[in-house]
Write an enzyme that holds these catalytic residues in place. Structure first.
Site, mmCIF file in Angstrom:
data_model
loop_
_atom_site.group_PDB
_atom_site.id
_atom_site.type_symbol
_atom_site.label_atom_id
_atom_site.label_comp_id
_atom_site.label_asym_id
_atom_site.label_seq_id
_atom_site.Cartn_x
_atom_site.Cartn_y
_atom_site.Cartn_z
ATOM 1 N N SER A 67 0.846 -1.191 0.000
ATOM 2 C CA SER A 67 0.000 0.000 0.000
ATOM 3 C C SER A 67 0.879 1.237 0.000
ATOM 4 O O SER A 67 1.681 1.433 0.914
ATOM 5 C CB SER A 67 -0.886 0.023 1.241
ATOM 6 O OG SER A 67 -1.428 1.326 1.384
ATOM 7 N N HIS A 121 -1.328 -1.228 -4.224
ATOM 8 C CA HIS A 121 -2.585 -0.823 -3.624
ATOM 9 C C HIS A 121 -2.476 0.665 -3.296
ATOM 10 O O HIS A 121 -1.502 1.092 -2.670
ATOM 11 C CB HIS A 121 -2.797 -1.642 -2.354
ATOM 12 C CG HIS A 121 -4.097 -1.420 -1.664
ATOM 13 N ND1 HIS A 121 -5.251 -2.057 -2.048
ATOM 14 C CD2 HIS A 121 -4.414 -0.644 -0.602
ATOM 15 C CE1 HIS A 121 -6.233 -1.670 -1.251
ATOM 16 N NE2 HIS A 121 -5.762 -0.817 -0.363
ATOM 17 N N ASP A 181 -4.443 3.808 -1.480
ATOM 18 C CA ASP A 181 -5.543 4.182 -0.591
ATOM 19 C C ASP A 181 -5.928 5.632 -0.809
ATOM 20 O O ASP A 181 -5.151 6.538 -0.517
ATOM 21 C CB ASP A 181 -5.134 3.952 0.868
ATOM 22 C CG ASP A 181 -5.109 2.474 1.204
ATOM 23 O OD1 ASP A 181 -6.148 1.816 1.028
ATOM 24 O OD2 ASP A 181 -4.053 1.976 1.612
ATOM 25 N N MET A 195 -8.344 8.612 0.237
ATOM 26 C CA MET A 195 -9.219 9.037 1.343
ATOM 27 C C MET A 195 -9.614 10.481 1.134
ATOM 28 O O MET A 195 -8.783 11.302 0.734
ATOM 29 C CB MET A 195 -8.484 8.904 2.673
ATOM 30 C CG MET A 195 -7.973 7.504 2.924
ATOM 31 S SD MET A 195 -7.219 7.390 4.550
ATOM 32 C CE MET A 195 -6.429 5.788 4.424
ATOM 33 N N HIS A 216 -8.217 1.711 -3.860
ATOM 34 C CA HIS A 216 -9.180 1.511 -2.773
ATOM 35 C C HIS A 216 -9.732 2.878 -2.408
ATOM 36 O O HIS A 216 -9.044 3.689 -1.792
ATOM 37 C CB HIS A 216 -8.453 0.838 -1.601
ATOM 38 C CG HIS A 216 -9.293 0.658 -0.380
ATOM 39 N ND1 HIS A 216 -8.747 0.377 0.848
ATOM 40 C CD2 HIS A 216 -10.629 0.698 -0.186
ATOM 41 C CE1 HIS A 216 -9.713 0.269 1.745
ATOM 42 N NE2 HIS A 216 -10.866 0.471 1.151
ATOM 43 N N MET A 275 -11.757 5.173 -0.356
ATOM 44 C CA MET A 275 -12.464 5.416 0.908
ATOM 45 C C MET A 275 -13.048 6.812 0.795
ATOM 46 O O MET A 275 -12.555 7.768 1.416
ATOM 47 C CB MET A 275 -11.485 5.278 2.075
ATOM 48 C CG MET A 275 -11.118 3.829 2.331
ATOM 49 S SD MET A 275 -9.697 3.657 3.417
ATOM 50 C CE MET A 275 -8.410 3.511 2.204
ATOM 51 N N MET A 280 -12.076 -5.331 5.203
ATOM 52 C CA MET A 280 -11.268 -4.426 6.022
ATOM 53 C C MET A 280 -11.016 -5.061 7.379
ATOM 54 O O MET A 280 -11.966 -5.412 8.089
ATOM 55 C CB MET A 280 -11.993 -3.095 6.241
ATOM 56 C CG MET A 280 -12.080 -2.177 5.032
ATOM 57 S SD MET A 280 -10.495 -1.584 4.407
ATOM 58 C CE MET A 280 -9.762 -0.782 5.836
ATOM 59 N N GLY A 338 -9.008 4.409 7.403
ATOM 60 C CA GLY A 338 -8.657 5.804 7.678
ATOM 61 C C GLY A 338 -7.191 6.032 7.972
ATOM 62 O O GLY A 338 -6.653 7.056 7.593
ATOM 63 N N PHE A 339 -6.559 5.092 8.650
ATOM 64 C CA PHE A 339 -5.164 5.313 9.026
ATOM 65 C C PHE A 339 -4.368 4.020 8.913
ATOM 66 O O PHE A 339 -4.929 2.937 9.104
ATOM 67 C CB PHE A 339 -5.071 5.837 10.466
ATOM 68 C CG PHE A 339 -5.702 7.192 10.618
ATOM 69 C CD1 PHE A 339 -4.979 8.348 10.339
ATOM 70 C CD2 PHE A 339 -7.030 7.306 10.992
ATOM 71 C CE1 PHE A 339 -5.585 9.593 10.451
ATOM 72 C CE2 PHE A 339 -7.642 8.550 11.105
ATOM 73 C CZ PHE A 339 -6.908 9.703 10.835
ATOM 74 N N GLY A 340 -3.070 4.163 8.628
ATOM 75 C CA GLY A 340 -2.186 3.003 8.607
ATOM 76 C C GLY A 340 -1.733 2.657 10.010
ATOM 77 O O GLY A 340 -1.981 3.395 10.962
ATOM 78 N N GLY A 341 -1.085 1.504 10.129
ATOM 79 C CA GLY A 341 -0.447 1.131 11.386
ATOM 80 C C GLY A 341 -1.379 0.672 12.488
ATOM 81 O O GLY A 341 -1.000 0.649 13.651
ATOM 82 N N ASP A 372 -7.261 -6.005 4.068
ATOM 83 C CA ASP A 372 -6.557 -4.728 4.177
ATOM 84 C C ASP A 372 -6.601 -4.244 5.621
ATOM 85 O O ASP A 372 -7.681 -4.026 6.166
ATOM 86 C CB ASP A 372 -7.265 -3.719 3.248
ATOM 87 C CG ASP A 372 -6.517 -2.401 3.111
ATOM 88 O OD1 ASP A 372 -5.441 -2.243 3.716
ATOM 89 O OD2 ASP A 372 -7.028 -1.538 2.372
ATOM 90 N N GLY A 373 -5.414 -4.096 6.213
ATOM 91 C CA GLY A 373 -5.327 -3.529 7.561
ATOM 92 C C GLY A 373 -4.603 -4.434 8.530
ATOM 93 O O GLY A 373 -5.059 -5.548 8.771
ATOM 94 N N GLY A 374 -3.474 -3.984 9.036
ATOM 95 C CA GLY A 374 -2.767 -4.732 10.079
ATOM 96 C C GLY A 374 -2.126 -6.024 9.619
ATOM 97 O O GLY A 374 -1.867 -6.917 10.426
ATOM 98 N N GLY A 386 0.997 -2.396 4.342
ATOM 99 C CA GLY A 386 1.536 -1.042 4.334
ATOM 100 C C GLY A 386 2.783 -0.959 5.176
ATOM 101 O O GLY A 386 3.900 -1.137 4.688
ATOM 102 N N SER A 387 2.601 -0.720 6.484
ATOM 103 C CA SER A 387 3.752 -0.541 7.376
ATOM 104 C C SER A 387 4.687 -1.747 7.364
ATOM 105 O O SER A 387 5.899 -1.585 7.493
ATOM 106 C CB SER A 387 3.295 -0.274 8.812
ATOM 107 O OG SER A 387 1.931 0.020 8.874
HETATM 108 ZN ZN LIG Z 1 -6.663 -0.001 1.313
#
Ligand SMILES: [Zn+2]
Length: 230
Positions: free
Chosen positions: A12, A37, A39, A41, A70, A72, A141, A146-149, A179-181, A201-202
């Site tokens: 991402s 990917h 994101d 927003m 993606h 959002m 999700m 809304g936020f990474g990490g 997507d996420g974590g 991402g991270s």
């Molecule tokens: Zn995403």
């Protein structure tokens, strides 16, 4: 969908350094990333603002790599087809934001993209099985968008399992994305639940060697991925 041939790790760019975006995209391409990917927003659908169509167009101009957008954003019925027209490979909209998701899927496909549907952690999967018959990808999700990490919410894996079963029994024809974590620990659980594509991402950008991080994530996911389909 060969560009997303599972198991696929999708870096991402939200976690990238935006001033060095081109450089970082090139580095990940050299490292074997096969799709990205992005994101998007809008500070309305989610309380954060990232980038929009002009930046996506710039990325698409510099690379032939498939981009997974993606969105959002509010009112994707109005804005999402522009990303498909710009050349995004897959355009994912949120079911919570779409006014007419079935028609929107048709518009995205007519504009030359695959159509993706994203569902937030609190959104019930069963309510959208009929809608998903019109889509090429489902994005589960595993954090609040809304936020990474953020920390991975394992309870959403039930949705991935249900989707996997509907795909395996021929009721749906789509790829399951998460997507996420996603990191070295959570990717294995997700693959075991039947997920095909993993947004990271991270876990990629904060690694000392992002290329090696992508490879390691893919290597961790592969046995669980194979096992989930055995
Ligand atoms: Zn995403």
């Amino acid at each position: 969908m060969s560009a997303f041939a599972p198991p696929q790790v999708l870096p991402s760019v939200m976690s990238a350094d935006f001033l060095r975006l081109g450089e970082q995209v090139d580095a990940l391409l050299a490292a074997g990333a096969r799709a990205f990917h992005v994101d998007v927003m809008d500070a309305h659908f989610v309380p954060n603002l990232t980038l929009g169509l002009p930046v996506v167009e710039s990325i698409l101009k510099t690379t032939d790599i498939p981009i997974d957008c993606h969105l959002m954003i509010d009112d994707p019925d109005r804005w999402a087809p522009g990303y498909a027209e710009a050349g995004a490979y897959n355009v994912t909209v949120h079911v919570e934001a779409a006014h007419d998701p079935i028609n929107l899927a048709k518009d995205l496909r007519a504009a030359g993209a695959k159509a993706g549907l994203a569902i937030k952690p609190g959104t019930n999967f069963d309510d959208y099985v009929e809608v998903l018959k019109h889509y090429d990808t489902l994005l589960v999700m595993s954090v609040e968008p809304g936020f990474g990490g953020q920390k991975f919410m394992a309870e959403v894996l039930d949705k991935a399992r249900k989707a996997r079963e509907l795909v395996d029994t021929g009721h749906l024809k789509l790829l399951v994305e998460i997507d996420g974590g996603i990191n070295a620990e959570t990717i294995e659980q997700a693959a075991e639940a039947g997920v095909d594509c993993f947004v990271a991402g991270s876990a990629v950008y904060n690694a000392e060697d992002p290329a090696q991080a992508i490879e390691a994530l893919r290597a961790t996911a592969t046995p669980a991925f194979t096992h989930a389909r055995a």
